[in-house]
Design a protein around this motif. Structure first.
Motif: not given
Length: 160
Positions: A120-124
């Motif tokens: 989620r952090e990477t995608a965001t």
């Protein structure tokens, strides 16, 4: 992973958006299998089955994270699939918390949740970075579109 799932990833290897969507579909399948296991009455072997499904989920999520890291580093255009991925990570996180606490699978569940948090952090961060990068480098977006063109696929190239 099943042979069909491996083939779907192989088929999408050259088009990052398609590969992200293939990974989402595979993890959605694991989500469905976990939900089906939870919907049935508890039986002997439940804990082992849950452990195995959570372990599969975590391993696939780790591989997916590796792909995202590679796409991020090489500025591969996955802007179309990122909103779907971010939405899916929220849903998967809720699903992973659904099984009652049990020592048989709590560790592997925590590992899967950690993997999802990283995803989620990477995608965001990729959403923001890619919007900026492709705005500043319009030629890069064109190159990505050409790469996604089926005529440029290594499978369709004729030897010289």
């Amino acid at each position: 992973m099943s042979q069909k799932e491996i083939e779907s990833l192989r088929d999408a290897a050259y088009i990052p958006n398609d590969r992200v969507l293939a990974f989402i579909k595979i993890l959605d399948t694991r989500e469905q299998e976990i939900e089906e296991l939870l919907a049935k009455p508890r039986r002997p072997g439940f804990n082992q089955d849950m452990h195995d499904l959570l372990d599969q989920f975590e391993a696939i999520a780790d591989e997916f994270n590796d792909n995202l890291d590679e796409y991020q580093g090489k500025h591969r255009d996955v802007r179309k699939s990122l909103p779907k991925l971010i939405s899916a990570t929220e849903r998967w996180s809720i699903m992973l918390r659904a099984p009652a606490d049990d020592q048989a699978y709590n560790v592997v569940r925590k590992m899967a949740l950690d993997s999802l948090k990283d995803m989620r952090e990477t995608a965001t961060s990729m959403q923001t970075e890619q919007a900026s990068y492709f705005k500043e480098h319009p030629g890069a977006a064109k190159v990505e579109q050409e790469r996604a063109d089926p005529e440029h696929s290594p499978v369709n190239e004729t030897p010289h």
